[in-house]
Scaffold this motif. Structure first.
Motif, PDB file in Angstrom:
ATOM      1  N   LEU A  73      -7.648   3.898  -1.958  1.00 26.01           N
ATOM      2  CA  LEU A  73      -6.772   4.705  -2.528  1.00 26.01           C
ATOM      3  C   LEU A  73      -7.591   5.799  -3.515  1.00 26.01           C
ATOM      4  O   LEU A  73      -8.681   5.606  -3.780  1.00 26.01           O
ATOM      5  N   ILE A  94     -10.601   2.195  -9.290  1.00 25.04           N
ATOM      6  CA  ILE A  94     -10.314   0.866  -9.097  1.00 25.04           C
ATOM      7  C   ILE A  94     -11.285  -0.067 -10.062  1.00 25.04           C
ATOM      8  O   ILE A  94     -12.302  -0.089 -10.040  1.00 25.04           O
ATOM      9  N   ARG A 138       0.903  -1.069   0.020  1.00 24.78           N
ATOM     10  CA  ARG A 138       0.126   0.090   0.080  1.00 24.78           C
ATOM     11  C   ARG A 138       0.855   1.290   0.011  1.00 24.78           C
ATOM     12  O   ARG A 138       0.625   2.305  -0.857  1.00 24.78           O
ATOM     13  N   ILE A 160       2.225   1.815  -3.718  1.00 22.97           N
ATOM     14  CA  ILE A 160       1.300   2.180  -4.476  1.00 22.97           C
ATOM     15  C   ILE A 160       0.925   3.514  -4.334  1.00 22.97           C
ATOM     16  O   ILE A 160       0.725   4.387  -5.194  1.00 22.97           O
ATOM     17  N   ASP A 163      -6.760  -3.859 -10.918  1.00 23.53           N
ATOM     18  CA  ASP A 163      -6.267  -4.649  -9.943  1.00 23.53           C
ATOM     19  C   ASP A 163      -6.323  -6.116 -10.422  1.00 23.53           C
ATOM     20  O   ASP A 163      -7.487  -6.632 -10.222  1.00 23.53           O
ATOM     21  N   TYR A 198      -5.296  -4.164  -0.997  1.00 22.85           N
ATOM     22  CA  TYR A 198      -4.188  -3.514  -1.419  1.00 22.85           C
ATOM     23  C   TYR A 198      -4.560  -2.129  -2.052  1.00 22.85           C
ATOM     24  O   TYR A 198      -3.910  -1.177  -1.887  1.00 22.85           O
ATOM     25  N   THR A 199      -5.739  -2.166  -2.520  1.00 23.73           N
ATOM     26  CA  THR A 199      -6.535  -0.956  -3.381  1.00 23.73           C
ATOM     27  C   THR A 199      -7.554  -0.314  -2.575  1.00 23.73           C
ATOM     28  O   THR A 199      -8.011   0.357  -3.076  1.00 23.73           O
TER      29      THR A 199
END
Length: 229
Positions: free
Chosen positions: A40, A44, A9, A12, A28, A36-37
């Protein structure tokens, strides 16, 4: 949180800041419920294969209708969901600013086609972020063999593959392995407070252990590759 999650994380977020674009479109790949996303500052798109085999179910791989419903309720930054094999991708060329693929490529038989299609989906000037087990140290063989892993890459092997489709590739080692890393991967539960405290403590120790290991091939669990178009 497990150190790999924190590391990915942070990496990114740094890449997003460096891109200097207000709102990136990020794909992703193999994302499933990808932590992980989450949250953000980007739109996504999650892409994964359908969950069809017993092995996939046991290893929590692929999409199911229940997972899709859960994701759509909980994730505010999900722009779209694509259910297909990346090696048979129908995604248009140069559709995304970036691609994230965390612990996925080791599952893919046709890895060359997998990387080619990821590269094809990225706009000029964009980037891709990959992680995979460190094959210089962790061999997928013997009694602990993961039945869904096709291969574990060496640093040079992964770099050679990615350089076929990206102009610039950086590969580094990450996350000190050992008892603290393993303990830190255990899920948290209020019903097991002692195990939860051990996991938290182990992640704190492992985070300190994992500093400065990017050039260390032994006793590191992962390879991280950052690729630029």
């Amino acid at each position: 949180m497990p150190v790999i999650l924190i590391t990915v994380r942070n990496d990114i977020k740094k890449l997003i800041r460096q891109t200097k674009k207000k709102h990136l479109k990020i794909l992703d790949v193999g994302g499933r419920k990808s932590p992980y996303t989450i949250n953000l500052n980007a739109d996504i798109t999650l892409q994964d294969i359908p969950q069809e085999s017993e092995t996939q179910e046991q290893l929590n791989l692929g999409f199911t209708s229940d997972i899709l419903t859960s994701i759509q309720k909980k994730r505010s930054n999900i722009n779209a969901i694509i259910i297909e094999d990346m090696t048979q991708s129908t995604i248009e060329d140069r559709s995304y600013d970036a691609v994230v693929s965390v612990e996925v490529i080791e599952h893919v038989v046709e890895d060359d086609l997998f990387v080619k299609n990821i590269s094809r989906a990225i706009k000029k000037g964009g980037w891709a972020y990959f992680t995979t087990p460190n094959g210089d140290f962790i061999k997928n063989e013997g009694p602990n063999k993961n039945p869904d892993h096709v291969r574990h890459y060496t640093k040079e092997g992964l770099k050679t593959l990615l350089e076929q489709y990206f102009e610039k590739v950086e590969v580094k080692y990450a996350i000190k392995t050992g008892k603290y890393r393993v303990q830190g991967l255990r899920s948290f539960s209020l019903r097991e407070p002692i195990h939860t405290l051990k996991s938290i403590f182990s992640n704190i120790i492992n985070r300190f252990q994992s500093r400065g290991v990017k050039s260390t091939s032994v006793e590191t669990a992962h390879l991280i590759a950052i690729c630029y178009k």
